[in-house]
Design an enzyme around this catalytic site. Sequence first.
Site, PDB file in Angstrom:
ATOM      1  N   THR A 159      -6.272   3.532   3.567  1.00 22.22           N
ATOM      2  CA  THR A 159      -5.381   4.657   3.869  1.00 22.22           C
ATOM      3  C   THR A 159      -5.976   6.015   3.532  1.00 22.22           C
ATOM      4  O   THR A 159      -5.597   7.020   4.133  1.00 22.22           O
ATOM      5  CB  THR A 159      -4.047   4.523   3.106  1.00 22.22           C
ATOM      6  OG1 THR A 159      -4.316   4.462   1.695  1.00 22.22           O
ATOM      7  CG2 THR A 159      -3.276   3.302   3.538  1.00 22.22           C
ATOM      8  N   THR A 212       0.832  -1.203   0.000  1.00 15.71           N
ATOM      9  CA  THR A 212       0.000   0.000   0.000  1.00 15.71           C
ATOM     10  C   THR A 212       0.867   1.254   0.000  1.00 15.71           C
ATOM     11  O   THR A 212       1.786   1.383   0.809  1.00 15.71           O
ATOM     12  CB  THR A 212      -0.887   0.008   1.259  1.00 15.71           C
ATOM     13  OG1 THR A 212      -1.587  -1.230   1.363  1.00 15.71           O
ATOM     14  CG2 THR A 212      -1.871   1.163   1.215  1.00 15.71           C
ATOM     15  N   GLU A 213       0.587   2.148  -0.920  1.00 14.58           N
ATOM     16  CA  GLU A 213       1.296   3.435  -1.040  1.00 14.58           C
ATOM     17  C   GLU A 213       2.810   3.266  -1.217  1.00 14.58           C
ATOM     18  O   GLU A 213       3.586   4.166  -0.903  1.00 14.58           O
ATOM     19  CB  GLU A 213       1.011   4.330   0.180  1.00 14.58           C
ATOM     20  CG  GLU A 213      -0.449   4.453   0.579  1.00 14.58           C
ATOM     21  CD  GLU A 213      -1.312   5.171  -0.444  1.00 14.58           C
ATOM     22  OE1 GLU A 213      -0.774   5.641  -1.452  1.00 14.58           O
ATOM     23  OE2 GLU A 213      -2.533   5.259  -0.228  1.00 14.58           O
ATOM     24  N   LEU A 214       3.238   2.113  -1.718  1.00  8.68           N
ATOM     25  CA  LEU A 214       4.658   1.794  -1.896  1.00  8.68           C
ATOM     26  C   LEU A 214       5.446   1.883  -0.581  1.00  8.68           C
ATOM     27  O   LEU A 214       6.647   2.177  -0.578  1.00  8.68           O
ATOM     28  CB  LEU A 214       5.309   2.705  -2.948  1.00  8.68           C
ATOM     29  CG  LEU A 214       4.877   2.521  -4.403  1.00  8.68           C
ATOM     30  CD1 LEU A 214       5.666   3.460  -5.317  1.00  8.68           C
ATOM     31  CD2 LEU A 214       5.041   1.082  -4.877  1.00  8.68           C
TER      32      LEU A 214
END
Length: 427
Positions: free
Chosen positions: A345, A145-147
């Site tokens: 997120t 998630t989100e790198l």
Amino acid sequence: MKKICFYFQVHSPYVLRRYRFFEVGNDHYYYDDFATEDKIRELAEKSYLPANAIILDIIRKSEGNFKCAFSISGPTIEQLEMYAPEVIDSFKELADTGQVEFLAEPYGHSLSSMYNDKEFEIQVKKHADKIKELFGKKPTAFLNTELIYSDEMAEKIASLGYNTILLEGAKHVLGWKSPNYVYSHPYLPKVRLLTRNFPMSNHIPFQFSDTSWSEYPMTADKFIQWIVDAPQEEELFNIWLGYESFGIIQKDYTGIFEFLKALPIQAFKRGIGFTTPSEAAKATPIAPIAVGHLISWSGEEKDVTSWTGNQLQEEALNKLYSVAERVNLCKEKALKHDWLMIQCTDYLRYMSFKNAWGSTFDSPYDAFTNYMNILADFLLRVDAEYPTSIENEELNELLKTINDQEKTIGQLEGEIKQLKKKQSKKQ
């Protein structure tokens, strides 16, 4: 031969409804169905369907020489199945070409990798199983998630069977190194790291139609020329961006779809190829890179403060993950589904004072209040299933019993498969 590795993030959270304090304990539904449907239909019609059609056409016309990858979050898959099933069908068409890879990620597009290892494992498995169910192949490469990434986090990811991990090519991590190579983990030699080329990735969603940008207009010819002009030994260009860049962030009238159509043509003319993350990771890594602290794709700092950077977010996250073990004991489907969805997120980012992009709330405080009302109701539901009066030792015993049962069931299922194989061979 230089190659481009495109990987697109397909993600849209459920829209939370305005949930008031007096509803806590009385109304357990947290979503604005009309707004959610409107949003996913807009994404489907203006972005996902036209972009998928273009990519399918490119693959066919290039006889399979164009390749790319997608990471589709669990909430988005569910919304597409409910409101835009034709998009799922179009992704299946892409999967059938054999030239498109689907990546694994936490199902709820959550921060579970930072807050609860067991929850992270559950979500990764759930997502991989869903991808296998839809597209016929289990993911082999991982995009958190989100790198979000660190050396320590790579250990967790590798323990789940993923040795190809995509991360941000942050300057403070790479230093003088280029993102345009395959790297390895500093002490897990089998783990391959693909670092995002963030300047080239950001050109598409954020600068394509910006007339004040020094490189405006950006054409497919210019984009490919930048790759041609890079040092000859730099052979891998990892380009990661949100799929909504095509048609939503950059509108149709900007020429973004024409850019997408022309990009492979210009690449092939100059001897540039395309690859998927799992194929790219087969190359010998040029060097290890160490990432001691958590990084992500967000902001200039490339850290995780967009989701964890203030007291509002910390309060929400601590209360949310304080019940992770209890939720995973629960069997109520609605409760477990809400648990996955409210971890997204986006809801934490809406509480950010510096990066609340996409928020429909008047302020971070407004977003926080709304979320905490929802969370208060959710915690009451969890407490009704497994009261907080249960001591930790008793809870741990329950968890141990359940885990032992799961292991036993897994072993028995394995034995059944082996017996079926032997039986089929005899026949």
